[in-house]
Design a protein around this motif. Structure first.
Motif, PDB file in Angstrom:
ATOM      1  N   ASN A   5      39.740  35.606  41.358  1.00 41.98           N
ATOM      2  CA  ASN A   5      40.127  36.881  40.761  1.00 41.98           C
ATOM      3  C   ASN A   5      39.107  37.267  39.702  1.00 41.98           C
ATOM      4  O   ASN A   5      38.707  36.440  38.878  1.00 41.98           O
ATOM      5  N   ILE A   6      38.663  38.497  39.727  1.00 43.37           N
ATOM      6  CA  ILE A   6      37.719  39.023  38.732  1.00 43.37           C
ATOM      7  C   ILE A   6      38.406  40.148  37.977  1.00 43.37           C
ATOM      8  O   ILE A   6      38.871  41.122  38.582  1.00 43.37           O
ATOM      9  N   GLU A   7      38.494  40.006  36.661  1.00 38.44           N
ATOM     10  CA  GLU A   7      39.092  41.053  35.829  1.00 38.44           C
ATOM     11  C   GLU A   7      37.999  42.000  35.348  1.00 38.44           C
ATOM     12  O   GLU A   7      36.983  41.568  34.807  1.00 38.44           O
ATOM     13  N   ILE A   8      38.194  43.289  35.584  1.00 38.82           N
ATOM     14  CA  ILE A   8      37.226  44.299  35.165  1.00 38.82           C
ATOM     15  C   ILE A   8      37.570  44.736  33.746  1.00 38.82           C
ATOM     16  O   ILE A   8      38.630  45.315  33.504  1.00 38.82           O
ATOM     17  N   LYS A   9      36.678  44.454  32.806  1.00 37.58           N
ATOM     18  CA  LYS A   9      36.918  44.782  31.404  1.00 37.58           C
ATOM     19  C   LYS A   9      35.796  45.660  30.872  1.00 37.58           C
ATOM     20  O   LYS A   9      34.645  45.527  31.252  1.00 37.58           O
ATOM     21  N   PRO A  13      37.810  50.754  35.946  1.00 38.80           N
ATOM     22  CA  PRO A  13      37.727  50.046  37.231  1.00 38.80           C
ATOM     23  C   PRO A  13      37.381  50.960  38.401  1.00 38.80           C
ATOM     24  O   PRO A  13      36.742  50.524  39.365  1.00 38.80           O
ATOM     25  N   ARG A  38      43.554  45.491  42.703  1.00 41.36           N
ATOM     26  CA  ARG A  38      44.886  45.653  42.139  1.00 41.36           C
ATOM     27  C   ARG A  38      44.747  45.959  40.647  1.00 41.36           C
ATOM     28  O   ARG A  38      44.382  45.083  39.873  1.00 41.36           O
ATOM     29  N   ASN A  40      43.192  46.534  37.418  1.00 42.93           N
ATOM     30  CA  ASN A  40      41.820  46.296  36.950  1.00 42.93           C
ATOM     31  C   ASN A  40      41.288  44.952  37.451  1.00 42.93           C
ATOM     32  O   ASN A  40      40.364  44.384  36.871  1.00 42.93           O
ATOM     33  N   LYS A  41      41.867  44.439  38.540  1.00 40.63           N
ATOM     34  CA  LYS A  41      41.448  43.147  39.071  1.00 40.63           C
ATOM     35  C   LYS A  41      40.975  43.261  40.506  1.00 40.63           C
ATOM     36  O   LYS A  41      41.490  44.055  41.292  1.00 40.63           O
ATOM     37  N   ASP A  97      32.493  37.279  34.627  1.00 40.76           N
ATOM     38  CA  ASP A  97      33.156  36.442  33.624  1.00 40.76           C
ATOM     39  C   ASP A  97      32.179  35.654  32.760  1.00 40.76           C
ATOM     40  O   ASP A  97      32.591  34.850  31.934  1.00 40.76           O
ATOM     41  N   ASN A 152      38.942  45.975  24.958  1.00 40.84           N
ATOM     42  CA  ASN A 152      39.844  45.722  26.088  1.00 40.84           C
ATOM     43  C   ASN A 152      41.317  45.871  25.708  1.00 40.84           C
ATOM     44  O   ASN A 152      42.202  45.574  26.512  1.00 40.84           O
ATOM     45  N   ASP A 154      43.084  44.144  23.744  1.00 36.14           N
ATOM     46  CA  ASP A 154      43.814  42.894  23.523  1.00 36.14           C
ATOM     47  C   ASP A 154      44.302  42.814  22.082  1.00 36.14           C
ATOM     48  O   ASP A 154      45.295  42.147  21.796  1.00 36.14           O
TER      49      ASP A 154
END
Length: 318
Positions: A5-9, A13, A38, A40-41, A97, A152, A154
């Motif tokens: 899985n790659i999270e787009i930050k 996206p 899915r 942002n992933k 990542d 992001n 967070d």
């Protein structure tokens, strides 16, 4: 077969995926792999080699978008061709990542094994201590991590602090008003911010108190929620100052503490708050200590040699 899985930050996206996922379609045509988007992933399903190649391409896509503001199908095809032909040296490859922060003029990513360990530790722990000599990137990487967390969403704000002067923050003897007295001591933190954000953005964030840069003494009595808090030059804190700082953390907050225990300037060197913390907080879950070495120095090549020479001198005279 493997999965990743790659999270787009840090970017939209949709710019990565392309209109109607056209960019992802190009990737799937070029590699024997399934890609699912899915939110942002991205979910990758295929052989390990193809996953590594896609991961590298996505890293370059993010860099391109941050530099240009967009990416075309021709850009995607060029990146695919470069990856397939293997023209890019492995050391220069960027993955989604492996990057801490994308800037307009490049990226910030770990440049040594200990910087990598430091970065990964901050993802797993709420409090991380980075201890080691000057020039190893402790403060710079910490600020980049905080800026990335803010970008992001967070956290909602960043607090950067350090002891104002060597002897208990006694500012009275310095000329000028309070702002003029403390700014020289906070300049390294501003320098890091200015390298990552535009001056306009830094000014706006400080005016809105989204980013605060202040002396450690100003932290008393505060509870910091939804914040990334960085304490720099922590070797010059007293035991009470360190305890005060660590107990400021509120809900959904994280902290990074940096320092060099060979450069203690307070009179009572044996009771540095950083040394005490290192001794008593080692076994608490959620707190980690990462130690840097002269080999991690990433400033001018001569800095490493200078520090080595002074260490040899101290060793010979002690």
């Amino acid at each position: 077969m493997a999965e990743k899985n790659i999270e787009i930050k840090g970017v939209d996206p949709l710019l990565v995926f392309g209109m109607n996922d056209t960019n992802l379609t190009l990737l799937q045509k070029a590699f024997p792999i399934k890609i699912f988007a899915r939110g942002n992933k991205l979910m990758l399903d295929g052989d390990e080699t193809s996953i590594r190649q896609i991961d590298s391409i996505i890293g370059e896509v993010l860099l391109t978008i941050n530099q240009k503001g967009n990416i075309s199908e021709d850009d995607i095809q060029t990146l695919i061709n470069i990856e397939i032909l293997g023209k890019r040296p492995a050391a220069e490859k960027i993955t989604a990542d492996s990057v801490i922060l994308f800037k307009k003029n490049g990226i910030i990513k770990p440049r040594s094994a200990n910087q990598e360990k430091y970065y990964r530790s901050t993802l797993k722990n709420d409090i991380v201590f980075g201890i080691g000599p000057a020039g190893t990137g402790k403060t710079y990487i910490a600020v980049a991590i905080a800026v990335a967390a803010l970008r992001n969403h967070d956290v909602q704000r960043i607090i950067l602090t350090r002891p104002a002067v060597e002897a208990g923050e006694s500012l009275g003897f310095l000329p000028g008003d309070l702002k003029e007295k403390i700014e020289p001591y906070l300049a390294p933190l501003y320098d890091a911010l200015m390298d990552m954000l535009s001056m306009e953005k830094v000014t706006a964030y400080t005016e809105q108190r989204v980013i605060e840069v202040l002396p450690l003494a100003y932290m008393r009595g505060r509870t910091l929620n939804n914040a990334y808090v960085i304490l720099d030059e922590a070797q010059n804190t007293t035991s009470m100052q360190m305890k005060m700082f660590l107990t400021r953390l509120g809900a959904n907050s994280k902290a990074i503490i940096t320092g060099d225990i060979t450069q203690i300037d307070i009179p009572d060197k044996a009771h540095s708050g950083l040394i005490e913390a290192k001794n008593i907080l080692q076994n608490i879950d959620g707190i980690d200590f990462v130690y840097f070495e002269p080999k991690d120095i990433v400033r001018h090549r001569l800095v490493k040699e200078i520090i080595k020479a002074y260490n040899n001198l101290n060793g010979a005279t002690e």
